[in-house]
Design a protein around this motif. Structure first.
Motif, PDB file in Angstrom:
ATOM      1  N   PHE A 131       1.047  -1.143  -0.053  1.00 58.91           N
ATOM      2  CA  PHE A 131       0.040  -0.055  -0.003  1.00 58.91           C
ATOM      3  C   PHE A 131       0.886   1.335   0.002  1.00 58.91           C
ATOM      4  CE2 PHE A 131      -3.958  -1.956   1.370  1.00 58.91           C
ATOM      5  CZ  PHE A 131      -5.037  -1.385   0.643  1.00 58.91           C
ATOM      6  N   ALA A 132       0.447   2.219  -0.913  1.00 59.36           N
ATOM      7  CA  ALA A 132       1.363   3.421  -0.782  1.00 59.36           C
ATOM      8  C   ALA A 132       0.528   4.571  -1.062  1.00 59.36           C
ATOM      9  CB  ALA A 132       2.366   3.496  -2.111  1.00 59.36           C
ATOM     10  N   GLY A 133       0.789   5.593  -0.392  1.00 53.80           N
ATOM     11  CA  GLY A 133       0.061   6.923  -0.566  1.00 53.80           C
ATOM     12  C   GLY A 133       1.076   8.110  -0.471  1.00 53.80           C
ATOM     13  N   LYS A 160      -0.668 -14.190  10.574  1.00 53.13           N
ATOM     14  CA  LYS A 160      -0.556 -13.365  11.939  1.00 53.13           C
ATOM     15  C   LYS A 160      -1.593 -12.256  12.003  1.00 53.13           C
ATOM     16  CE  LYS A 160       4.636 -13.688  12.005  1.00 53.13           C
ATOM     17  NZ  LYS A 160       5.729 -12.640  11.980  1.00 53.13           N
ATOM     18  N   THR A 161      -2.282 -12.120  10.910  1.00 55.35           N
ATOM     19  CA  THR A 161      -3.358 -11.138  10.578  1.00 55.35           C
ATOM     20  C   THR A 161      -4.660 -11.638  11.267  1.00 55.35           C
ATOM     21  OG1 THR A 161      -4.236 -11.848   8.172  1.00 55.35           O
ATOM     22  CG2 THR A 161      -2.397 -10.206   8.589  1.00 55.35           C
ATOM     23  N   GLY A 162      -5.032 -13.152  11.040  1.00 58.92           N
ATOM     24  CA  GLY A 162      -6.144 -13.673  11.592  1.00 58.92           C
ATOM     25  C   GLY A 162      -7.184 -13.508  10.554  1.00 58.92           C
ATOM     26  N   GLN A 163      -6.904 -13.061   9.129  1.00 59.01           N
ATOM     27  CA  GLN A 163      -8.004 -12.779   8.403  1.00 59.01           C
ATOM     28  C   GLN A 163      -7.313 -13.619   7.023  1.00 59.01           C
ATOM     29  OE1 GLN A 163     -10.894 -11.795   8.803  1.00 59.01           O
ATOM     30  NE2 GLN A 163     -10.570 -10.912  11.028  1.00 59.01           N
ATOM     31  N   ASP A 183      -8.621  -4.151   4.241  1.00 53.45           N
ATOM     32  CA  ASP A 183      -8.846  -3.273   5.294  1.00 53.45           C
ATOM     33  C   ASP A 183      -7.944  -3.216   6.371  1.00 53.45           C
ATOM     34  OD1 ASP A 183     -11.080  -2.901   3.658  1.00 53.45           O
ATOM     35  OD2 ASP A 183     -12.679  -3.365   5.169  1.00 53.45           O
ATOM     36  N   ILE A 184      -7.511  -4.377   6.963  1.00 48.89           N
ATOM     37  CA  ILE A 184      -6.420  -4.221   8.022  1.00 48.89           C
ATOM     38  C   ILE A 184      -5.083  -3.741   7.569  1.00 48.89           C
ATOM     39  CG2 ILE A 184      -5.182  -5.726   9.627  1.00 48.89           C
ATOM     40  CD1 ILE A 184      -7.517  -7.497   9.698  1.00 48.89           C
ATOM     41  N   LEU A 185      -4.863  -4.240   6.180  1.00 47.99           N
ATOM     42  CA  LEU A 185      -3.485  -3.859   6.048  1.00 47.99           C
ATOM     43  C   LEU A 185      -3.499  -2.314   5.536  1.00 47.99           C
ATOM     44  CD1 LEU A 185      -2.409  -6.652   3.459  1.00 47.99           C
ATOM     45  CD2 LEU A 185      -1.846  -6.358   5.817  1.00 47.99           C
ATOM     46  N   ALA A 186      -4.684  -1.801   5.158  1.00 49.83           N
ATOM     47  CA  ALA A 186      -4.878  -0.204   4.810  1.00 49.83           C
ATOM     48  C   ALA A 186      -4.634   0.466   6.068  1.00 49.83           C
ATOM     49  CB  ALA A 186      -5.993  -0.031   4.141  1.00 49.83           C
ATOM     50  N   PHE A 194      13.743   1.924  -9.235  1.00 48.26           N
ATOM     51  CA  PHE A 194      12.655   3.023  -9.254  1.00 48.26           C
ATOM     52  C   PHE A 194      12.462   3.540  -8.088  1.00 48.26           C
ATOM     53  CE2 PHE A 194      11.918  -0.021 -12.683  1.00 48.26           C
ATOM     54  CZ  PHE A 194      11.764   0.785 -13.766  1.00 48.26           C
ATOM     55  N   ILE A 195      12.387   2.922  -6.908  1.00 51.59           N
ATOM     56  CA  ILE A 195      12.031   3.221  -5.643  1.00 51.59           C
ATOM     57  C   ILE A 195      13.068   4.280  -5.000  1.00 51.59           C
ATOM     58  CG2 ILE A 195      13.135   1.399  -4.246  1.00 51.59           C
ATOM     59  CD1 ILE A 195      10.697   1.426  -2.297  1.00 51.59           C
ATOM     60  N   LYS A 196      14.332   3.987  -5.476  1.00 51.84           N
ATOM     61  CA  LYS A 196      15.579   4.704  -4.861  1.00 51.84           C
ATOM     62  C   LYS A 196      15.332   6.142  -5.526  1.00 51.84           C
ATOM     63  CE  LYS A 196      19.254   3.588  -8.529  1.00 51.84           C
ATOM     64  NZ  LYS A 196      20.438   2.979  -8.844  1.00 51.84           N
ATOM     65  N   ILE A 197      14.768   6.713  -6.480  1.00 57.24           N
ATOM     66  CA  ILE A 197      14.566   7.798  -6.905  1.00 57.24           C
ATOM     67  C   ILE A 197      13.624   8.538  -6.253  1.00 57.24           C
ATOM     68  CG2 ILE A 197      13.770   9.179  -8.768  1.00 57.24           C
ATOM     69  CD1 ILE A 197      14.177   6.804 -10.822  1.00 57.24           C
ATOM     70  N   ILE A 198      12.635   8.041  -5.348  1.00 58.26           N
ATOM     71  CA  ILE A 198      11.601   8.540  -4.506  1.00 58.26           C
ATOM     72  C   ILE A 198      12.336   9.120  -3.272  1.00 58.26           C
ATOM     73  CG2 ILE A 198       9.287   8.474  -3.450  1.00 58.26           C
ATOM     74  CD1 ILE A 198       8.712   6.276  -5.183  1.00 58.26           C
ATOM     75  N   GLU A 199      12.524  10.489  -2.822  1.00 56.01           N
ATOM     76  CA  GLU A 199      13.298  10.915  -1.929  1.00 56.01           C
ATOM     77  C   GLU A 199      12.757  10.946  -0.639  1.00 56.01           C
ATOM     78  OE1 GLU A 199      14.770  14.629  -3.353  1.00 56.01           O
ATOM     79  OE2 GLU A 199      16.111  13.879  -4.785  1.00 56.01           O
ATOM     80  N   ASN A 200      11.464  11.451  -0.488  1.00 56.30           N
ATOM     81  CA  ASN A 200      10.804  11.806   0.710  1.00 56.30           C
ATOM     82  C   ASN A 200       9.984  10.762   1.079  1.00 56.30           C
ATOM     83  OD1 ASN A 200      10.050  13.054   3.068  1.00 56.30           O
ATOM     84  ND2 ASN A 200       9.036  14.795   2.030  1.00 56.30           N
ATOM     85  N   LYS A 201      10.145   9.641   1.651  1.00 53.33           N
ATOM     86  CA  LYS A 201       9.227   8.616   1.880  1.00 53.33           C
ATOM     87  C   LYS A 201       9.486   7.853   3.195  1.00 53.33           C
ATOM     88  CE  LYS A 201      12.598   5.286  -0.543  1.00 53.33           C
ATOM     89  NZ  LYS A 201      13.653   6.387  -1.078  1.00 53.33           N
ATOM     90  N   SER A 202       8.603   7.255   3.885  1.00 52.26           N
ATOM     91  CA  SER A 202       8.475   6.484   4.730  1.00 52.26           C
ATOM     92  C   SER A 202       7.860   5.171   4.496  1.00 52.26           C
ATOM     93  CB  SER A 202       7.520   7.058   5.952  1.00 52.26           C
ATOM     94  OG  SER A 202       8.154   8.464   6.391  1.00 52.26           O
ATOM     95  N   VAL A 203       8.931   4.009   4.633  1.00 52.65           N
ATOM     96  CA  VAL A 203       8.617   2.814   4.388  1.00 52.65           C
ATOM     97  C   VAL A 203       8.533   1.834   5.570  1.00 52.65           C
ATOM     98  CG1 VAL A 203       9.024   0.577   2.844  1.00 52.65           C
ATOM     99  CG2 VAL A 203       9.440   3.015   2.121  1.00 52.65           C
ATOM    100  N   LYS A 204       7.424   1.046   5.787  1.00 49.63           N
ATOM    101  CA  LYS A 204       7.192   0.327   6.888  1.00 49.63           C
ATOM    102  C   LYS A 204       6.943  -1.028   6.519  1.00 49.63           C
ATOM    103  CE  LYS A 204       5.084  -0.473  11.440  1.00 49.63           C
ATOM    104  NZ  LYS A 204       3.901   0.219  12.369  1.00 49.63           N
ATOM    105  N   ILE A 205       7.839  -1.902   7.007  1.00 51.74           N
ATOM    106  CA  ILE A 205       7.217  -3.596   6.705  1.00 51.74           C
ATOM    107  C   ILE A 205       6.381  -3.867   7.695  1.00 51.74           C
ATOM    108  CG2 ILE A 205       8.326  -5.778   6.379  1.00 51.74           C
ATOM    109  CD1 ILE A 205      11.062  -4.340   5.188  1.00 51.74           C
ATOM    110  N   ILE A 206       5.518  -4.339   7.539  1.00 52.40           N
ATOM    111  CA  ILE A 206       4.421  -4.801   8.684  1.00 52.40           C
ATOM    112  C   ILE A 206       4.408  -6.226   8.936  1.00 52.40           C
ATOM    113  CG2 ILE A 206       3.063  -2.765   8.210  1.00 52.40           C
ATOM    114  CD1 ILE A 206       0.897  -4.512   6.900  1.00 52.40           C
TER     115      ILE A 206
END
Length: 233
Positions: free
Chosen positions: A57-59, A124-127, A136-139, A218-230
């Motif tokens: 998911f990305a925003g 681990k999500t139970g779904q 919905d949980i991932l979002a 591609f991703i290394k071009i994007i400078e201002n980012k917060s990435v979280k592995i869940i």
């Protein structure tokens, strides 16, 4: 006498121009005194052999959505080979075009939020047997890292019916980092009509490439980012 009168008229006209400019600047500020977030995903939540290993998911959050509109519009003008495409998507847009968009994105004031889900951790999500609830949980995990500090309008590529949208919105809004309870509006829309969603698609696709296919160009071009592995141990 005539010259004095003319000078007064000119002075009044100058004052009116200054007032009008100030008024228009205030209007522009009022229109954009809010944040805009565009959200899309890459990968799938299936469990077939052909299914993806990761789901993303990305925003992207901006103050002025017209800058994203112009980014995509200018891309169509620049590259003749994509002009017949109804919208720009990572899956069928040439790599050089995607790279160019991401590089020019860095000229805009933006922030990117991304969550990455390794589907090996689905249990681990139970779904694991309810894809709609899992979505919905991932979002909602993405929502947790989106900081709200003023009125915000969120756009998501429409993939749900009316009842599903209600459940999605309720959970997503509740999980946002919105301590002061600023107003939040969520719209589920067709990405073909929203250039910001097309940019979000490229961001999610770029992240997906990095994890699914070990391609980080591609991703290394994007400078201002917060990435979280869940859902990791």
């Amino acid at each position: 006498m005539g010259s004095i009168l003319q000078n007064k008229v000119n002075f009044i006209l100058i004052l009116n121009k200054v007032f009008l400019k100030s008024f228009l600047n205030d209007v522009v500020y009022i229109v954009y005194a809010m944040k805009y977030v565009y959200i899309d995903e890459s990968g799938d939540l299936g469990n077939k052999y052909s299914s993806s290993k990761y789901f993303v998911f990305a925003g992207i959050m901006v103050d002025n959505p017209k800058k994203l509109d112009n980014l995509i519009k200018n891309t169509y003008r620049k590259y003749k080979e994509i002009r017949k495409m109804t919208e720009i998507k990572g899956t069928h847009t040439p790599d050089n075009v995607i790279m160019d968009i991401l590089k020019r994105l860095n000229n805009i004031d933006y922030h990117v939020f991304v969550i990455v889900f390794d589907k090996q951790n689905m249990y681990k999500t139970g779904q694991e047997y309810n894809v709609n609830k899992l979505y919905d949980i991932l979002a909602s995990q993405l929502a947790k890292i989106i900081h709200i500090d003023q009125k915000t309008i969120i756009f998501i590529d429409k993939a749900k019916n009316k009842n599903q949208i209600f459940d999605f919105n309720e959970l997503f809004v509740r999980k946002l980092d919105n301590v002061k309870n600023y107003p939040v509006e969520i719209n589920h829309v067709n990405s073909a009509n929203y250039k910001g969603l097309q940019v979000a698609d490229l961001i999610s696709w770029s992240t997906y490439q990095a994890f699914e296919n070990k391609n980080s160009e591609f991703i290394k071009i994007i400078e201002n980012k917060s990435v979280k592995i869940i859902c990791e141990d």
